[in-house]
Design a protein around this motif. Structure first.
Motif, PDB file in Angstrom:
ATOM      1  N   GLY A  46      80.635  26.455 106.283  1.00 29.09           N
ATOM      2  CA  GLY A  46      82.269  26.227 106.213  1.00 29.09           C
ATOM      3  C   GLY A  46      82.722  25.638 107.325  1.00 29.09           C
ATOM      4  N   ARG A  83      82.416  27.211 101.856  1.00 30.89           N
ATOM      5  CA  ARG A  83      83.782  28.191 102.610  1.00 30.89           C
ATOM      6  C   ARG A  83      84.650  27.089 103.310  1.00 30.89           C
ATOM      7  NH1 ARG A  83      80.450  33.300 104.816  1.00 30.89           N
ATOM      8  NH2 ARG A  83      79.305  34.009 103.049  1.00 30.89           N
ATOM      9  N   TYR A  93      87.951  27.295 105.244  1.00 34.19           N
ATOM     10  CA  TYR A  93      88.857  28.247 106.024  1.00 34.19           C
ATOM     11  C   TYR A  93      90.254  27.528 106.327  1.00 34.19           C
ATOM     12  CZ  TYR A  93      84.477  30.810 106.904  1.00 34.19           C
ATOM     13  OH  TYR A  93      83.455  31.660 106.534  1.00 34.19           O
TER      14      TYR A  93
END
Length: 493
Positions: free
Chosen positions: A399, A421, A423
């Motif tokens: 991520g 992912r 963030y």
């Protein structure tokens, strides 16, 4: 009068304040049951007015919330504020299955038992034997979206080939809106005029109600005598009154104090108001140690039919197909015991509810050998680290932290394909991302360097969770690399 008109307009614009999120960890089953795990309340009180709110009291689900002060034009968030007793959502999902020629028609029905309309979205992995979908859209996944009226229901159906198979676990997204009574105090407009005639000191206290409604007022006035620059007498009360003021009304009090010392006059006037504040109730899914807020799991199902037998001889008609044999879909016999919620030793990323509109994007399968072509520029100081620190984590899908300005169709597709992912931070919220709340002291440090808050939050978050930072701003990337963060400088800045 201008101030009165301005405040009156604000009260018309903001008839309700946001105050509470409730978050319920939940799994739905397609047999009208659900399993609720952790259920907690987040105080997220927004004061939209240009004045402070005092002694805020509200009650929700037989629990009481008290907040001493919420400053003007500010937001107060306490997460979690209190754990609640698990409570089911007023939604249920059922399914039926029947033979249709040589295929099986599976019908989902979503019933809304809530007192308000609810927007519901369901995303189902497309079965390998998928034929068609009625009432939903077929793409890489099957998507159902509809507003279900209060007390109503909506259905959609999936047609699949063969006589047996299964539908995988799906994502169910929705939110409920509610409102609760709230009481709070506000300070009224107050002025004090002081005059002297010999040893007599005259004080005039004038209170004005600037609000567009009648209020009950608590008024208090007192004085102290000044002995010298550092010494004062004890407080002497002048007024302690309660009365009502109409919208825009003034009230005046006058007092006289006889003394050869200089009196210092004080006064306080507060109004107690009652209204409504908005509650939003979200489902949540616990995954990989984090809560994904706004989504629930809809468990999959299996189906099995006996193929129709051959017809009899001599012109006899064959019998109809036997009734379907469907294994019951039941939740686990013993719901998992929820362990006591302990505060995490390290800051944990938690997905917060966001409302962001992005165009629908098809994520391409980008070959590894051309990924560098999508990543436009790496800073010279960081380029040598790219293959070992940035490219490998992307390929292993650990991520990246993303600033909102780094998202366009091409960059978003790349990041989703190789980062999995994504963030973000409260100032950079994107749908489907995991929200990180970074260390505020570190954020302020970067803001002090001249960065906008959303960029400062992103650098601080990338440092905190040790992930690369994707941005289109060269100045952001330069500060990031000087502070031990590996940046991805994407096209578009």
């Amino acid at each position: 009068m201008r101030l009165l008109a301005f405040l009156s307009l604000l009260l018309l614009i903001y008839p309700s304040m946001a105050c509470i999120y409730e978050i319920r960890e939940v799994v739905f089953y397609p047999n009208a049951t659900q399993e609720v795990g952790r259920d907690w309340m987040v105080v997220n009180f927004t004061n939209p007015y240009p004045f402070n709110l005092y002694d805020v009291n509200l009650s929700y689900r037989n629990d009481f919330v008290y907040i001493p002060l919420i400053p003007a034009n500010s937001n107060l968030k306490i997460d979690p504020y209190k754990t609640l007793s698990p409570q089911n959502f007023p939604l249920s999902i059922t399914h039926t299955a029947n033979l249709q020629g040589g295929a099986v028609n599976i019908i989902y029905t979503i019933k809304n038992s809530y007192s308000r309309d609810v927007d519901v979205s369901i995303e189902i992995p497309k079965p390998a034997n998928f034929l068609s979908c009625i009432g939903c859209q077929a793409g890489d996944t099957l998507t159902f979206h509809s507003t279900i009226p209060a007390g109503g229901e909506k259905s959609f159906s999936i047609l699949v080939s063969g006589y047996s198979g299964e539908i995988s676990d799906s994502i169910l997204a929705f939110k409920l809106k509610d409102s609760v009574p709230v009481e709070y105090g506000v300070e009224l407009l107050l002025s004090i005029e002081k005059k002297r005639a010999g040893n007599e000191w005259y004080a005039t206290f004038r209170i004005q109600n600037p609000l567009a409604q009648d209020v009950n007022v608590s008024f208090e006035a007192w004085y102290v005598l000044k002995i010298d620059d550092y010494t004062f007498t004890d407080r002497e009360s002048l007024y302690n009154e309660t009365f009502q003021l109409s919208a825009g009304e003034n009230k005046t009090f006058q007092s006289v104090v006889e003394s050869d010392k200089t009196p210092v006059f004080y006064a306080r006037a507060k109004a107690r108001l009652a209204g409504q504040c908005e509650v939003t109730i979200f489902p949540a899914t616990f995954s990989d140690g984090n809560y994904i807020v706004g989504e629930a799991v809809l468990k999959g199902l299996g189906y099995q039919f006996t193929p129709p037998g051959g017809g009899g001889g001599g012109g006899g008609g064959g019998g109809g197909p036997p009734p379907p044999v469907l294994p019951p879909v039941q939740p686990p016999a013993q719901p998992p015991v929820q362990p006591p919620v302990q505060p995490p030793a390290q800051p944990q990323p938690i997905s917060l509810p966001v409302s962001v509109s992005l165009p629908a994007i098809t994520v391409p399968e980008i070959p590894a050998e051309i990924v560098e072509g999508y990543i436009a520029i790496m800073l010279p100081a960081a380029y040598a680290l790219f293959m070992s620190i940035v490219f490998v984590p992307l390929m292993t899908r650990r991520g990246v932290v993303v600033t909102s300005d780094a998202v366009n169709a091409q960059n978003y597709a790349l990041l989703r394909a190789y980062g999995r992912r994504i963030y973000t931070t409260p100032s950079n919220a994107l749908p489907g991302s995991i929200i990180i709340t970074p260390d505020e002291e570190l954020v302020e440090r970067f803001v002090g360097m001249g960065l906008r808050r959303e960029h400062a939050e992103s650098i601080a978050a990338a440092i905190m969770i040790k992930r690369p930072l994707a941005t289109t701003k060269k100045e952001v990337a330069e500060i990031a690399v000087r502070n031990g963060c590996v940046p991805l400088l994407l096209r578009g800045g």
